[in-house]
Design an enzyme around this catalytic site. Structure first.
Site, PDB file in Angstrom:
ATOM      1  N   HIS A  99       0.838  -1.209   0.000  1.00  0.00           N
ATOM      2  CA  HIS A  99       0.000   0.000   0.000  1.00  0.00           C
ATOM      3  C   HIS A  99       0.865   1.248   0.000  1.00  0.00           C
ATOM      4  O   HIS A  99       1.888   1.312   0.664  1.00  0.00           O
ATOM      5  CB  HIS A  99      -0.967   0.029   1.187  1.00  0.00           C
ATOM      6  CG  HIS A  99      -0.326  -0.259   2.500  1.00  0.00           C
ATOM      7  ND1 HIS A  99       0.011  -1.530   2.893  1.00  0.00           N
ATOM      8  CD2 HIS A  99       0.065   0.560   3.503  1.00  0.00           C
ATOM      9  CE1 HIS A  99       0.572  -1.487   4.094  1.00  0.00           C
ATOM     10  NE2 HIS A  99       0.632  -0.223   4.492  1.00  0.00           N
ATOM     11  N   HIS A 101       0.848   5.078   1.076  1.00  0.00           N
ATOM     12  CA  HIS A 101       0.143   6.078   1.882  1.00  0.00           C
ATOM     13  C   HIS A 101       0.177   7.411   1.134  1.00  0.00           C
ATOM     14  O   HIS A 101       1.250   7.869   0.727  1.00  0.00           O
ATOM     15  CB  HIS A 101       0.855   6.302   3.226  1.00  0.00           C
ATOM     16  CG  HIS A 101       0.841   5.114   4.142  1.00  0.00           C
ATOM     17  ND1 HIS A 101      -0.023   5.017   5.199  1.00  0.00           N
ATOM     18  CD2 HIS A 101       1.610   3.992   4.176  1.00  0.00           C
ATOM     19  CE1 HIS A 101       0.215   3.869   5.854  1.00  0.00           C
ATOM     20  NE2 HIS A 101       1.196   3.238   5.246  1.00  0.00           N
TER      21      HIS A 101
HETATM   22  P1  AMP Z   1       1.656   0.132   7.364  1.00  0.00           P
HETATM   23  O1  AMP Z   1       2.224   0.392   8.729  1.00  0.00           O
HETATM   24  O2  AMP Z   1       2.367   0.905   6.291  1.00  0.00           O
HETATM   25  O3  AMP Z   1       1.556  -1.346   7.059  1.00  0.00           O
HETATM   26  O4  AMP Z   1       0.208   0.751   7.389  1.00  0.00           O
HETATM   27  C1  AMP Z   1      -0.965   0.037   7.562  1.00  0.00           C
HETATM   28  C2  AMP Z   1      -2.053   1.056   7.586  1.00  0.00           C
HETATM   29  O5  AMP Z   1      -3.286   0.403   7.396  1.00  0.00           O
HETATM   30  C3  AMP Z   1      -2.150   1.825   8.924  1.00  0.00           C
HETATM   31  O6  AMP Z   1      -1.980   3.220   8.681  1.00  0.00           O
HETATM   32  C4  AMP Z   1      -3.536   1.500   9.427  1.00  0.00           C
HETATM   33  O7  AMP Z   1      -4.174   2.569  10.057  1.00  0.00           O
HETATM   34  C5  AMP Z   1      -4.254   1.092   8.140  1.00  0.00           C
HETATM   35  N1  AMP Z   1      -5.381   0.183   8.301  1.00  0.00           N
HETATM   36  C6  AMP Z   1      -5.377  -1.018   8.937  1.00  0.00           C
HETATM   37  N2  AMP Z   1      -6.590  -1.583   8.865  1.00  0.00           N
HETATM   38  C7  AMP Z   1      -7.380  -0.728   8.162  1.00  0.00           C
HETATM   39  C8  AMP Z   1      -8.748  -0.745   7.751  1.00  0.00           C
HETATM   40  N3  AMP Z   1      -9.566  -1.777   8.041  1.00  0.00           N
HETATM   41  N4  AMP Z   1      -9.221   0.299   7.044  1.00  0.00           N
HETATM   42  C9  AMP Z   1      -8.415   1.327   6.758  1.00  0.00           C
HETATM   43  N5  AMP Z   1      -7.118   1.406   7.108  1.00  0.00           N
HETATM   44  C10 AMP Z   1      -6.609   0.394   7.812  1.00  0.00           C
END
Ligand code: AMP
Ligand code: ZN
Length: 135
Positions: A99, A101
């Site tokens: 993903h 950001h």
């Molecule tokens: P990372 O640390 O780069 O793997 O980021 C994962 C991101 O996914 C975090 O910023 C979380 O807040 C986000 N996240 C996790 N579960 C969900 C969800 N169900 N809907 C939206 N965002 C999510």
């Protein structure tokens, strides 16, 4: 991937606040935003991180990211955008479906994304050489 939370979001099995959807990508609001409008852009094909991502998906994600960045600037009145993508645990990755950001930034919002360090004089060139020699 059966157990992947972001694959479930793409399939609609887990709710999300969808921002954008096309043939190869999906984007939705991050549930714990760094700033207002913080969005995640993901490829529809599951891959864990940049290392197993196919190049076509990387292109599709960056194309979608550019559209979303523009929409955040225009729609939210953001004054800047940070793009951030964490790969592997050591980098802070928590969800193992690639993903990007997209973090809208607002003047004087005090968000700190990249704390900086200093190189020791000798390390600077040696570090560049190590990367260049590994291509
Ligand atoms: P990372 O640390 O780069 O793997 O980021 C994962 C991101 O996914 C975090 O910023 C979380 O807040 C986000 N996240 C996790 N579960 C969900 C969800 N169900 N809907 C939206 N965002 C999510
Ligand atoms: Zn997945």
């Amino acid at each position: 991937m059966d157990n992947c939370i972001f694959c479930k979001i793409i399939k609609g099995e887990i709710p999300s606040n969808k921002i954008y959807d096309d043939e190869n990508t999906f984007a939705f609001l991050d549930i714990s935003p760094v700033s207002r409008g913080h969005t995640l852009v993901i490829p529809k094909n599951h891959c864990s991180d940049i290392f197993d991502m196919v190049e076509d998906d990387a292109k599709a994600v960056i194309t979608a990211t550019k559209k979303i960045a523009n929409a955040a600037m225009n729609g939210l009145g953001a004054q800047g955008i940070n793009l951030l993508n964490s790969n592997r645990k050591a980098a802070g990755q928590e969800v193992f479906h690639y993903h990007m950001h997209v973090i809208p930034r607002y003047q004087d919002d005090r968000v700190k994304i990249f704390p900086v360090q200093k190189y020791k004089e000798t390390d600077f060139k040696a570090t560049a050489d190590k990367i260049k020699n590994a291509f």
